[in-house]
Design an enzyme around this catalytic site. Sequence first.
Site: not given
Ligand code: CP
Length: 306
Positions: A53-54, A83, A104, A132
């Site tokens: 999603r993110t 590396k 991320r 998040h």
């Molecule tokens: N909600 C969420 O962060 O989903 P993903 O890990 O799929 O991005």
Amino acid sequence: MEKSVISLDQFDAKSILSLFKEVGRIKKTPFKKLQNILKAKVVGLLFFEPSSRTFSSHCLAAKKLGAITIEFQNMMTTSSTVKGETLEDTIKVFNNYCDLIIMRHPQMGAAKRAFDVSSVPIINAGDGAGEHPTQALMDLYTIFEHHKKLDHLTGLFSGDILYGRTVHSIIRGLSYFPGNTLYLLSPRQLRLSTEDKSIFAKRKIKLIEIETEKEIPANCHFWYWTRVQKERFKSLADYEKVKNRFILTEKLVKAKAGKKTLLMHPLPRVGEVEIKVDEDKRAVYFSGLKNGVYVRMALLKLILTK
Ligand code: CP
């Protein structure tokens, strides 16, 4: 609007509501009028940890606004991280290609480390068990859309409160608005950390830890279920002990949810939400996903055009 989004600690009630005004404007604007807003801007997506999603929603948000994207879904296996390149060096490299970096990373604090060396804005798309922020802003927007307010709410969080980065960010967001009470239902091992408890104790938010479903109060504005995250445990046995302790079932919804209780989950789910619950009109974990694109469009627009 601050240029980087690392933590919900950077926001306040005014900035959250002003962002939501922008989200509302974007939702109403025809696509043709949006597609040049970030023309020629380059947005880098550097994902060191898996995401559906993110990653997709940030990517879509950038492209809908006309930006060019550089996309790494698997930095840990396909970038020079393999590396031995450090996170700091990677960020300094991508500073030469990008106007903004969405990142991320599995380590808590990694987004701040990136921010500290970056010459372009950083959006934290999840840093380990840290925060998040964009998921939280999307969820807060969904709550705001349904209940028309972010104050005087009663909410329930269930599952992994210790490592649940989205929960950490949402609590921070709701702590700026008066009269909010949040019930935290989790196995003892997954309760909020002492450090977070002391941070929130200084804010205008009431947190009440509960141990059983029986203690869930009537008529919550929302229930926010979360996955117990296998990847955060050092021992598989410890994970197995707690993974299915709290399950959102149709029976529990019938017994304890109010008529307007939103049923939320950041997804992915791995058994802690019964599939039957999907049919409930109060379940917004799939229907609310579009808000994730709009919120991320609003953030990108505000950061890169103001
Ligand atoms: N909600 C969420 O962060 O989903 P993903 O890990 O799929 O991005």
